[in-house]
Design a protein around this motif. Structure first.
Motif, PDB file in Angstrom:
ATOM      1  N   LYS A 136       0.828  -1.203   0.000  1.00 10.45           N
ATOM      2  CA  LYS A 136       0.000   0.000   0.000  1.00 10.45           C
ATOM      3  C   LYS A 136       0.865   1.257   0.000  1.00 10.45           C
ATOM      4  CE  LYS A 136      -3.739   2.106   2.670  1.00 10.45           C
ATOM      5  NZ  LYS A 136      -4.559   2.004   3.865  1.00 10.45           N
ATOM      6  N   ILE A 137       1.920   1.259   0.804  1.00 13.38           N
ATOM      7  CA  ILE A 137       2.825   2.409   0.865  1.00 13.38           C
ATOM      8  C   ILE A 137       3.556   2.575  -0.464  1.00 13.38           C
ATOM      9  CG2 ILE A 137       4.951   3.278   1.937  1.00 13.38           C
ATOM     10  CD1 ILE A 137       3.917   2.010   4.572  1.00 13.38           C
ATOM     11  N   ALA A 138       4.020   1.461  -1.042  1.00 13.85           N
ATOM     12  CA  ALA A 138       4.726   1.525  -2.333  1.00 13.85           C
ATOM     13  C   ALA A 138       3.808   2.070  -3.423  1.00 13.85           C
ATOM     14  CB  ALA A 138       5.244   0.146  -2.709  1.00 13.85           C
ATOM     15  N   ALA A 139       2.553   1.669  -3.417  1.00 13.65           N
ATOM     16  CA  ALA A 139       1.596   2.161  -4.412  1.00 13.65           C
ATOM     17  C   ALA A 139       1.365   3.665  -4.237  1.00 13.65           C
ATOM     18  CB  ALA A 139       0.278   1.412  -4.299  1.00 13.65           C
ATOM     19  N   GLU A 140       1.286   4.128  -3.007  1.00 15.57           N
ATOM     20  CA  GLU A 140       1.088   5.559  -2.754  1.00 15.57           C
ATOM     21  C   GLU A 140       2.301   6.362  -3.212  1.00 15.57           C
ATOM     22  OE1 GLU A 140       0.159   8.688   0.874  1.00 15.57           O
ATOM     23  OE2 GLU A 140       0.134   6.538   1.267  1.00 15.57           O
ATOM     24  N   ILE A 141       3.495   5.861  -2.939  1.00 14.12           N
ATOM     25  CA  ILE A 141       4.712   6.541  -3.375  1.00 14.12           C
ATOM     26  C   ILE A 141       4.748   6.620  -4.897  1.00 14.12           C
ATOM     27  CG2 ILE A 141       7.224   6.315  -3.511  1.00 14.12           C
ATOM     28  CD1 ILE A 141       7.105   5.218  -0.619  1.00 14.12           C
ATOM     29  N   GLN A 142       4.385   5.528  -5.557  1.00 14.34           N
ATOM     30  CA  GLN A 142       4.371   5.511  -7.018  1.00 14.34           C
ATOM     31  C   GLN A 142       3.383   6.537  -7.572  1.00 14.34           C
ATOM     32  OE1 GLN A 142       6.470   3.960  -8.888  1.00 14.34           O
ATOM     33  NE2 GLN A 142       5.578   4.665 -10.781  1.00 14.34           N
ATOM     34  N   ARG A 143       2.192   6.623  -6.980  1.00 12.71           N
ATOM     35  CA  ARG A 143       1.205   7.621  -7.413  1.00 12.71           C
ATOM     36  C   ARG A 143       1.753   9.033  -7.235  1.00 12.71           C
ATOM     37  NH1 ARG A 143      -2.343   4.352  -4.516  1.00 12.71           N
ATOM     38  NH2 ARG A 143      -2.376   5.872  -2.824  1.00 12.71           N
ATOM     39  N   ASN A 144       2.434   9.275  -6.115  1.00 13.55           N
ATOM     40  CA  ASN A 144       2.987  10.606  -5.853  1.00 13.55           C
ATOM     41  C   ASN A 144       4.099  10.960  -6.833  1.00 13.55           C
ATOM     42  OD1 ASN A 144       1.245  10.952  -3.728  1.00 13.55           O
ATOM     43  ND2 ASN A 144       2.722  10.322  -2.177  1.00 13.55           N
ATOM     44  N   ARG A 145       4.889   9.982  -7.219  1.00  8.76           N
ATOM     45  CA  ARG A 145       5.988  10.229  -8.158  1.00  8.76           C
ATOM     46  C   ARG A 145       5.483  10.507  -9.567  1.00  8.76           C
ATOM     47  NH1 ARG A 145      10.414   5.677  -6.294  1.00  8.76           N
ATOM     48  NH2 ARG A 145      11.132   6.806  -4.455  1.00  8.76           N
ATOM     49  N   GLN A 146       4.329   9.986  -9.904  1.00 12.42           N
ATOM     50  CA  GLN A 146       3.786  10.190 -11.240  1.00 12.42           C
ATOM     51  C   GLN A 146       3.316  11.622 -11.448  1.00 12.42           C
ATOM     52  OE1 GLN A 146       0.748   7.247 -11.694  1.00 12.42           O
ATOM     53  NE2 GLN A 146       2.206   5.591 -12.113  1.00 12.42           N
ATOM     54  N   GLY A 147       3.074  12.317 -10.397  1.00 18.21           N
ATOM     55  CA  GLY A 147       2.641  13.714 -10.504  1.00 18.21           C
ATOM     56  C   GLY A 147       1.149  13.794 -10.729  1.00 18.21           C
ATOM     57  N   GLY A 148       0.762  14.683 -11.642  1.00 17.65           N
ATOM     58  CA  GLY A 148      -0.655  14.871 -11.902  1.00 17.65           C
ATOM     59  C   GLY A 148      -1.344  15.662 -10.802  1.00 17.65           C
ATOM     60  N   HIS A 149      -0.558  16.450 -10.088  1.00 16.53           N
ATOM     61  CA  HIS A 149      -1.139  17.239  -9.007  1.00 16.53           C
ATOM     62  C   HIS A 149      -1.962  18.386  -9.593  1.00 16.53           C
ATOM     63  CE1 HIS A 149       1.523  14.980  -6.447  1.00 16.53           C
ATOM     64  NE2 HIS A 149       2.566  15.381  -7.159  1.00 16.53           N
ATOM     65  N   LYS A 150      -3.061  18.684  -8.977  1.00 18.78           N
ATOM     66  CA  LYS A 150      -3.940  19.749  -9.466  1.00 18.78           C
ATOM     67  C   LYS A 150      -3.401  21.129  -9.104  1.00 18.78           C
ATOM     68  CE  LYS A 150      -7.994  16.822  -9.110  1.00 18.78           C
ATOM     69  NZ  LYS A 150      -8.455  16.574 -10.420  1.00 18.78           N
ATOM     70  N   ILE A 151      -2.728  21.236  -7.964  1.00 17.49           N
ATOM     71  CA  ILE A 151      -2.166  22.515  -7.518  1.00 17.49           C
ATOM     72  C   ILE A 151      -0.649  22.338  -7.426  1.00 17.49           C
ATOM     73  CG2 ILE A 151      -2.114  24.217  -5.668  1.00 17.49           C
ATOM     74  CD1 ILE A 151      -4.902  23.287  -4.871  1.00 17.49           C
ATOM     75  N   PRO A 152       0.111  23.214  -8.091  1.00 18.93           N
ATOM     76  CA  PRO A 152       1.579  23.095  -8.028  1.00 18.93           C
ATOM     77  C   PRO A 152       2.092  23.213  -6.592  1.00 18.93           C
ATOM     78  CG  PRO A 152       0.920  24.652  -9.726  1.00 18.93           C
ATOM     79  CD  PRO A 152      -0.311  24.305  -8.951  1.00 18.93           C
ATOM     80  N   THR A 153       3.194  22.544  -6.333  1.00 19.45           N
ATOM     81  CA  THR A 153       3.770  22.541  -4.995  1.00 19.45           C
ATOM     82  C   THR A 153       4.165  23.943  -4.552  1.00 19.45           C
ATOM     83  OG1 THR A 153       4.617  20.319  -5.419  1.00 19.45           O
ATOM     84  CG2 THR A 153       5.580  21.496  -3.573  1.00 19.45           C
TER      85      THR A 153
END
Length: 61
Positions: free
Chosen positions: A23-40
């Motif tokens: 579950k943690i690995a999947a979350e990290i992978q999603r975060n690395r892919q980007g696609g964020h709606k609001i820039p950091t």
């Protein structure tokens, strides 16, 4: 606790740890892919504004 329960417990804990790691690995992978709606940088700017506002409320009155 019966012998069967004693033998199943390590398997249960092991499978639970493996599911948690997956579950943690999947979350990290999603975060690395980007696609964020609001820039950091926008989120960081908002955080700075909020912190400066709180400090202003504490220091200025």
């Amino acid at each position: 606790m019966s012998d069967q329960q004693k033998r199943d417990r390590p398997d249960f804990i092991s499978s639970r740890v493996q599911r948690r790691r997956a579950k943690i690995a999947a979350e990290i992978q999603r975060n690395r892919q980007g696609g964020h709606k609001i820039p950091t940088w926008v989120l960081a700017a908002i955080l700075v504004i909020v912190v400066v506002g709180w400090i202003a409320l504490i220091v200025l009155p």
